[in-house]
Design a protein around this motif. Structure first.
Motif, PDB file in Angstrom:
ATOM      1  N   ARG A  29       0.841  -1.200   0.000  1.00 10.30           N
ATOM      2  CA  ARG A  29       0.000   0.000   0.000  1.00 10.30           C
ATOM      3  C   ARG A  29       0.882   1.258   0.000  1.00 10.30           C
ATOM      4  O   ARG A  29       0.619   2.226  -0.712  1.00 10.30           O
ATOM      5  N   PHE A  30       1.936   1.226   0.830  1.00  7.58           N
ATOM      6  CA  PHE A  30       2.859   2.366   0.867  1.00  7.58           C
ATOM      7  C   PHE A  30       3.564   2.535  -0.482  1.00  7.58           C
ATOM      8  O   PHE A  30       3.740   3.650  -0.974  1.00  7.58           O
ATOM      9  N   LEU A  31       3.963   1.411  -1.084  1.00  7.47           N
ATOM     10  CA  LEU A  31       4.658   1.482  -2.360  1.00  7.47           C
ATOM     11  C   LEU A  31       3.764   2.087  -3.437  1.00  7.47           C
ATOM     12  O   LEU A  31       4.223   2.876  -4.269  1.00  7.47           O
ATOM     13  N   ASN A  32       2.492   1.735  -3.414  1.00  7.14           N
ATOM     14  CA  ASN A  32       1.562   2.328  -4.376  1.00  7.14           C
ATOM     15  C   ASN A  32       1.507   3.849  -4.228  1.00  7.14           C
ATOM     16  O   ASN A  32       1.445   4.587  -5.212  1.00  7.14           O
ATOM     17  N   ARG A  33       1.535   4.300  -2.971  1.00  7.06           N
ATOM     18  CA  ARG A  33       1.463   5.743  -2.740  1.00  7.06           C
ATOM     19  C   ARG A  33       2.805   6.426  -3.025  1.00  7.06           C
ATOM     20  O   ARG A  33       2.853   7.544  -3.532  1.00  7.06           O
ATOM     21  N   LEU A  34       3.888   5.745  -2.684  1.00 11.48           N
ATOM     22  CA  LEU A  34       5.203   6.293  -3.008  1.00 11.48           C
ATOM     23  C   LEU A  34       5.375   6.424  -4.519  1.00 11.48           C
ATOM     24  O   LEU A  34       5.967   7.389  -5.013  1.00 11.48           O
ATOM     25  N   GLN A  35       4.850   5.452  -5.224  1.00 13.65           N
ATOM     26  CA  GLN A  35       4.885   5.507  -6.685  1.00 13.65           C
ATOM     27  C   GLN A  35       4.178   6.762  -7.188  1.00 13.65           C
ATOM     28  O   GLN A  35       4.693   7.487  -8.045  1.00 13.65           O
ATOM     29  N   VAL A  36       3.021   7.071  -6.639  1.00 10.60           N
ATOM     30  CA  VAL A  36       2.266   8.260  -7.064  1.00 10.60           C
ATOM     31  C   VAL A  36       3.029   9.532  -6.702  1.00 10.60           C
ATOM     32  O   VAL A  36       3.111  10.476  -7.494  1.00 10.60           O
ATOM     33  N   VAL A  95       9.507   3.909 -14.713  1.00 10.91           N
ATOM     34  CA  VAL A  95      10.225   2.961 -13.859  1.00 10.91           C
ATOM     35  C   VAL A  95       9.538   2.832 -12.516  1.00 10.91           C
ATOM     36  O   VAL A  95       9.398   1.715 -11.972  1.00 10.91           O
ATOM     37  N   TRP A  96       9.092   3.945 -11.948  1.00 14.24           N
ATOM     38  CA  TRP A  96       8.392   3.878 -10.660  1.00 14.24           C
ATOM     39  C   TRP A  96       7.065   3.124 -10.790  1.00 14.24           C
ATOM     40  O   TRP A  96       6.698   2.322  -9.921  1.00 14.24           O
ATOM     41  N   LEU A  97       6.342   3.366 -11.864  1.00 14.50           N
ATOM     42  CA  LEU A  97       5.090   2.635 -12.073  1.00 14.50           C
ATOM     43  C   LEU A  97       5.358   1.141 -12.202  1.00 14.50           C
ATOM     44  O   LEU A  97       4.643   0.312 -11.615  1.00 14.50           O
ATOM     45  N   ALA A  98       6.391   0.794 -12.935  1.00 15.30           N
ATOM     46  CA  ALA A  98       6.714  -0.626 -13.124  1.00 15.30           C
ATOM     47  C   ALA A  98       7.201  -1.268 -11.833  1.00 15.30           C
ATOM     48  O   ALA A  98       6.880  -2.430 -11.542  1.00 15.30           O
ATOM     49  N   SER A  99       7.992  -0.539 -11.050  1.00 14.12           N
ATOM     50  CA  SER A  99       8.507  -1.124  -9.810  1.00 14.12           C
ATOM     51  C   SER A  99       7.385  -1.430  -8.832  1.00 14.12           C
ATOM     52  O   SER A  99       7.448  -2.429  -8.095  1.00 14.12           O
ATOM     53  N   ALA A 100       6.364  -0.594  -8.797  1.00 17.00           N
ATOM     54  CA  ALA A 100       5.228  -0.862  -7.911  1.00 17.00           C
ATOM     55  C   ALA A 100       4.361  -2.000  -8.447  1.00 17.00           C
ATOM     56  O   ALA A 100       3.874  -2.843  -7.688  1.00 17.00           O
ATOM     57  N   SER A 157      15.427   2.447  -8.550  1.00 16.12           N
ATOM     58  CA  SER A 157      14.730   3.728  -8.695  1.00 16.12           C
ATOM     59  C   SER A 157      14.736   4.503  -7.385  1.00 16.12           C
ATOM     60  O   SER A 157      14.820   5.741  -7.385  1.00 16.12           O
ATOM     61  N   SER A 158      14.674   3.801  -6.242  1.00 14.50           N
ATOM     62  CA  SER A 158      14.734   4.483  -4.945  1.00 14.50           C
ATOM     63  C   SER A 158      16.086   5.151  -4.734  1.00 14.50           C
ATOM     64  O   SER A 158      16.166   6.316  -4.330  1.00 14.50           O
ATOM     65  N   VAL A 159      17.145   4.407  -5.005  1.00 19.80           N
ATOM     66  CA  VAL A 159      18.490   4.962  -4.831  1.00 19.80           C
ATOM     67  C   VAL A 159      18.693   6.158  -5.753  1.00 19.80           C
ATOM     68  O   VAL A 159      19.227   7.200  -5.344  1.00 19.80           O
ATOM     69  N   LEU A 160      18.262   6.040  -7.018  1.00 19.53           N
ATOM     70  CA  LEU A 160      18.421   7.149  -7.960  1.00 19.53           C
ATOM     71  C   LEU A 160      17.607   8.365  -7.524  1.00 19.53           C
ATOM     72  O   LEU A 160      18.088   9.505  -7.576  1.00 19.53           O
ATOM     73  N   THR A 161      16.387   8.138  -7.080  1.00 18.07           N
ATOM     74  CA  THR A 161      15.538   9.256  -6.644  1.00 18.07           C
ATOM     75  C   THR A 161      16.135   9.945  -5.433  1.00 18.07           C
ATOM     76  O   THR A 161      16.166  11.182  -5.359  1.00 18.07           O
TER      77      THR A 161
END
Length: 652
Positions: free
Chosen positions: A9-16, A56-61, A76-80
């Protein structure tokens, strides 16, 4: 009371959250060229990069339940996080607080996501083995289900990511476009110059026969020592006129009313005791033909006086400071129109952060031009040289508010830190008003203003504001603008591309006020632009080709700069060659492709710093917070709907 913590759930929101962060940047990168009308191809590839990050964020989630998805998330987290740390570091000045707050919140959220990706699986294992925290329900991964909606979502995300990658590569090569430009057969372009010229000057001491006791006329017929190379219009100044009865008296004392003119006329400060035994010492120009050429070509000149502070304006008498004003007399005699270049004591170049010194001097010079005696009939105004230099020296930036000490960071130099962090709306508005007051003053007394500037000032304004160039290039109805279209390239195609977009963008922004350009700072010392415009015939041929290209791009006036450098680099007659290739020779078609990677850093800084605008950062922040608070932590006596069972939570 139970607490449910769901990483999916958190990942979905982090993606957004991150799609909003990078998506706003990508949209701006795409819209700036389209809305502004600029040729700004540096923005399109960067827009593609930010859209790729969104994909990439959409795909990772979407694929986090797979090993591939977990790796994609970590990357993607490290790059962001790196980008956020980088942006916070380079935009760490006291006037970028909105941007810093926005990125700091994003950094905290992304840091929590990265920590959670490692910590939650560990906590889940501890909970299951030791039966701890039974009131806390931890969900580490979503179940592997493949419903129709999931397949549709997968297709959409994949298409978006592939589209972003394709857009990036197509934009990198300008979508395969080939540019062809050719001037109309009747097109003409005036050659003007950044002066003064190089003067091959000689001094002669000779007896002279006066016209009368207060007047001399310098010519071979009146001189006791005739000169084979003395031409009318070549007299620079008279040092002294003496009489044999008392050689200590200078009858040509400019401070006591003496006057001299390039045609050879000399009006003495007091009568001679007799017309016999008179001697004169004067300077004359051997290569006076350069003025003749400029007159024939109807050239204009930006005259840069080398004294620094233009102290001669303290008195309206043109002859009171003849050593400084003698070149204006030459221009007047040869009917050459000219702008007076504005200098200010202690400064070299004008910009936003020293506007008070330069605008005060400009007002004083305008008043001097208007009041000077005799009147300067061919002076058509003043000129500014806007350049973003001397950034670190506080004495050169007297109108910049204190900024504190630059941070020690590997991401940015001290000079660039100042450039990216010195802007404040108050100073920008004050500088704009001050320069506009000068332009209005000039117009009120029948004079104009010419503003030349480093081209990246236009790039900086492509999104509607000034961020990093410190150049006051705002459009005013009574100013002519000329960008510095200099070249130092060794690849001809890249050189032609740069000339094309510089001239095209300037004309788009300034219209009829932007059809002039500086075509290169050409020196003989083999230091500036030697790799391209060399001192030999090859260098000259390249320059001739490039000025023809500028004409094909619509330029109506070329400011060749500096004139003294051109003369020494090639010869005096080279100015006639400019006239020939521009206005006599047949027009040539130029074919080239774009080279849109020259200023990626500037486009990047320009758009990212827009997050310091509250009307961009605040709505984005509100939406991100609303998304995060929409269900990361759920408190209550009942678990959330459709929460996966422990048997479905695998691949921690």
């Amino acid at each position: 009371m139970e607490i449910h913590v769901s990483f999916p759930r958190f990942l979905n929101r982090l993606q957004v959250v991150n799609v909003i962060l990078f998506g706003i940047l990508g949209v701006q990168m795409t819209l700036v060229p389209l809305v502004s009308g600029y040729i700004a191809l540096e923005y399109f590839p960067l827009g593609g990069i930010f859209f790729i990050l969104c994909g990439v964020w959409l795909a990772s989630a979407r694929f986090h339940h797979l090993v591939f998805g977990k790796v994609l998330f970590l990357a993607s987290s490290v790059l962001t996080i790196f980008l956020l740390v980088y942006w916070i570091s380079i935009f760490s000045g006291p006037f970028n607080r909105v941007l810093q707050f926005f990125f700091m919140v994003a950094l905290i959220v992304n840091g929590a996501g990265l920590i959670g990706a490692f910590l939650l699986p560990i906590l889940k294992v501890i909970q299951q083995k030791k039966r701890k925290w039974e009131h806390v329900h931890l969900t580490v991964s979503r179940p592997r289900t493949f419903r129709h909606g999931n397949r549709k979502q997968t297709i959409i995300i994949t298409c978006f990511l592939l589209g972003a990658i394709g857009f990036f590569f197509l934009a990198r090569y300008d979508f395969g476009r080939v540019y062809r430009v050719k001037a109309p057969p009747t097109a003409t372009t005036r050659s003007s110059f950044w002066g003064p010229p190089y003067h091959d000057t000689s001094t002669l001491t000779s007896t002279i026969t006066p016209v009368d006791d207060t007047t001399l006329f310098i010519e071979n017929a009146s001189l006791g020592t005739p000169l084979h190379n003395l031409r009318q219009g070549a007299i620079m100044r008279v040092h002294e006129v003496t009489h044999s009865s008392n050689t200590s008296i200078n009858y040509c004392n400019y401070l006591q009313g003496a006057r001299s003119f390039p045609n050879g006329s000399v009006f003495l400060s007091q009568p001679l005791p007799s017309l016999v035994g008179v001697s004169i010492r004067f300077d004359y120009i051997v290569n006076v033909e350069i003025y003749e050429y400029l007159n024939q070509m109807d050239s204009r000149m930006i005259h840069a006086e080398g004294g620094g502070n233009q102290s001669w304006i303290e008195t309206p008498g043109l002859f009171d400071n003849i050593e400084k004003t003698k070149e204006y007399l030459m221009l007047e005699y040869w009917n050459i129109s000219y702008f007076m270049h504005i200098h200010a004591e202690g400064h070299v170049y004008s910009n936003i952060f020293n506007y008070n010194a330069f605008t005060a001097r400009a007002h004083a010079v305008l008043d001097w031009i208007n009041a000077t005696e005799p009147h300067l009939n061919h002076c058509i105004g003043i000129a500014f040289d806007f350049e973003p230099k001397d950034v670190k020296d506080p004495s050169m930036n007297q109108d910049r508010p204190p900024m504190g000490t630059p941070p020690h960071t590997p991401f940015i130099s001290e000079e660039k830190w100042y450039r990216l962090n010195e802007q404040t709306d108050e100073v920008l508005n004050d500088a704009r008003e001050a320069f506009f007051a000068v332009y209005d003053h000039a117009n009120d007394i029948g004079l104009g203003t010419y503003a030349t500037f480093v081209y990246n000032g236009l790039e900086d304004m492509s999104d509607g504001d000034i961020d990093y160039t410190r150049l006051p290039v705002w459009k005013h109805p009574h100013v002519e603008y000329g960008t510095m279209a200099y070249q130092s390239k060794v690849e001809d195609g890249e050189a032609m591309w740069q000339l094309y977009w510089m001239n095209t963008n300037q004309q788009h922004v300034y219209g009829d006020q932007g059809y002039s350009t500086l075509s290169g700072w050409l020196t003989h010392d083999e230091e500036v632009h030697l790799k391209y415009y060399t001192n030999d015939q090859e260098g000259l041929d390249r320059y001739l080709r490039d000025i023809k290209l500028s004409q094909a791009c619509g330029v109506k006036e070329l400011i060749h700069a500096p004139l003294h450098g051109l003369q020494r680099k090639w010869n005096n007659e080279v100015v006639l060659e400019f006239e020939k290739v521009l206005n006599t020779d047949p027009k040539e078609e130029f074919v080239f492709r774009a080279h849109p990677w020259g200023h990626l850093d500037m486009a990047h800084y320009d758009i990212v710093e827009n997050y310091n605008k509250w009307w961009i950062a605040f709505p984005a922040f509100v939406v991100q917070i609303a998304v995060l608070l929409g269900g990361i932590l759920i408190r209550g006596n009942h678990p959330p709907a459709r929460l996966p069972s422990s048997s479905q939570e695998s691949n921690l």
